[in-house]
Design an enzyme around this catalytic site. Sequence first.
Site, PDB file in Angstrom:
ATOM      1  N   CYS A 149       0.837  -1.197   0.000  1.00 58.78           N
ATOM      2  CA  CYS A 149       0.000   0.000   0.000  1.00 58.78           C
ATOM      3  C   CYS A 149       0.882   1.261   0.000  1.00 58.78           C
ATOM      4  CB  CYS A 149      -0.963  -0.064   1.186  1.00 58.78           C
ATOM      5  SG  CYS A 149      -2.398   1.004   1.005  1.00 58.78           S
ATOM      6  N   HIS A 162      -3.525  -5.550   1.470  1.00 54.20           N
ATOM      7  CA  HIS A 162      -2.766  -5.749   2.702  1.00 54.20           C
ATOM      8  C   HIS A 162      -2.659  -7.218   3.075  1.00 54.20           C
ATOM      9  CE1 HIS A 162      -2.456  -1.534   4.203  1.00 54.20           C
ATOM     10  NE2 HIS A 162      -3.413  -1.345   3.311  1.00 54.20           N
ATOM     11  N   GLU A 164      -0.688  -8.484   5.230  1.00 49.26           N
ATOM     12  CA  GLU A 164      -0.430  -8.638   6.667  1.00 49.26           C
ATOM     13  C   GLU A 164      -1.721  -8.637   7.477  1.00 49.26           C
ATOM     14  OE1 GLU A 164      -0.322  -5.946   5.079  1.00 49.26           O
ATOM     15  OE2 GLU A 164      -0.906  -4.242   6.329  1.00 49.26           O
TER      16      GLU A 164
END
Lengths: 311, 247
Positions: free
Chosen positions: B86, B204, B206
């Site tokens: 991002c 994302h 994560e």
Amino acid sequence: MATAEIHVTLKPALLDTQGATVRKALHQLGYGSVRDVRIGKFITLEVDDAQAGPQMQAMLEEMCQKLLANPVIEDFEIAVDEVTSRDISQNPVALIPVAPLVEGALTTPHAVTNAGTPPSLSSSISGAPVGATGAATMPLTPLAQMTSPPYSAAPGASSAPISAPRTPVANTVAGVDPTPASTGANPLTEHSPTALNTVPLGGMTPSEQLRVQAVSTSEAATPDPFSIDAERFDAMGPADKMALQELAWRKYGPWIRDELDNRRAAWILCAGQRVISAGDTIDSFPDDDARARAARESGLVPWVFVRPPSL
Amino acid sequence: MHFGIIVFPGTNCDRDCLHVVRDVLGHTGLLVWHEEDDLSSFDALILPGGFAYGDYLRTGAIARFSPVMASVAEFAALGKPVLGICNGFQILCEAGLLPGVLRRNRHQHFVCDVRANVRVEHNENHFLQLCRNGDVLTLPIRHGEGSYYCDAATLRELESSRQVLLRYCSPSGEVADSFNPNGSVNQIAGVMNREGNVFGLMPHPEAASESLLGSNDGLLIFRSMVEPLLLGRARTRDSGLLNVRDR
């Protein structure tokens, strides 16, 4: 102390969704005559020019290339107002413009990722600019000088110089009257093609005289993409040709987009502000013969404008 | 593998990345403040999501000049893996470590979707080697400026060099403009550099590395990074390395 004023604008071939949103909002407010809106950034810098020295212009360009603009999608223009700076009469050469067109267009940090094919020498391909960062550097002229709208009424009349601040496209459509009274700028430094001939040079200070000369020099040096003749164009270097291509999109962007839309075309071949042929797919892109024929018949540069990639 | 997770003023996804690296993957990692210049102890770098420098001027425009970025560039030049998520992707583009730029979303809205879908386009690299081409990954997206753009020539080059690794798609893997949340060209969600060691993506991973969070497809990317590069060896679902999805 000098004030540098920087205009950062989206490259003309890119879709400006923010501008489109603002245009719709203006329409909702009842301003239906606004055809196009493009939004950029205006940055002012107070620079100690005594400390910056003679490299100030180059330094400002570097700042723009590295930080203030992203050359992948943005162009920039720099204007320096030296009204409050050191006495120009001691160093008059500082105000004479250098290289009015693009400098260092091919040397940006992002250039390595924008490998593109250079335009052919005999004609120009426009559209989503390939590899051209179009960094337009203005000579040192104060922003107080306004210009006539890019769409000059008289064909062949000298067009708005690249050195002058860019008027918003919306203004040109509305046909803003370029007379000095409407700009509200200082009449001594005010410039329009007619004003230049009547401003009494003798009544101005040396710095003001030099500024007027600077603008007229750059004006004569910057051709209009639609009225420059083919021979003169062929004699230009590749960097200048690319700059002219950028200028064509900047000045005539709305007209180009309209023609592409009205004809539902993927490309249009133009000579002057006149469409010679159009095609609905990129496969039918006009070949060298077609472009050479257009050049021969019109004596002007055969521009091909390609519809920018849609989002 | 020892991960360095770069933290700029305004970065906010750094701890999520550290959690995945340490507690989910079982490897080691450290948060690295943007003024550090020695990255030699790390095997891989992550530039996480957030709002570095408030996205002022342009997102990533100022972060790219942080002191650490010179070392990041050197790290990348040595061929070591760098993952930009991002805001990290935006910074890598501004820094010129990846081509193109991320522009404001087409519809001018900040888009927040916990279950966005992206299709794996090319898996012969260190970031997606545990996926198959055509796999659909479900990953969250949260961004206001995620519309990838590059000019026509760069786009041609990216496509022909197989550098476009992820595209927005439908849950069944159909790639089309209607499934593109931000208007990026060719529905691009993630690109890799020519050398194959720098990867930037807008979603994302994560935030999708534990099934507790609704999807652990993101773990495929982190797992791919810590496994030795499998190019040239047979890769099948039975090889044992691909049992990362506990769905």
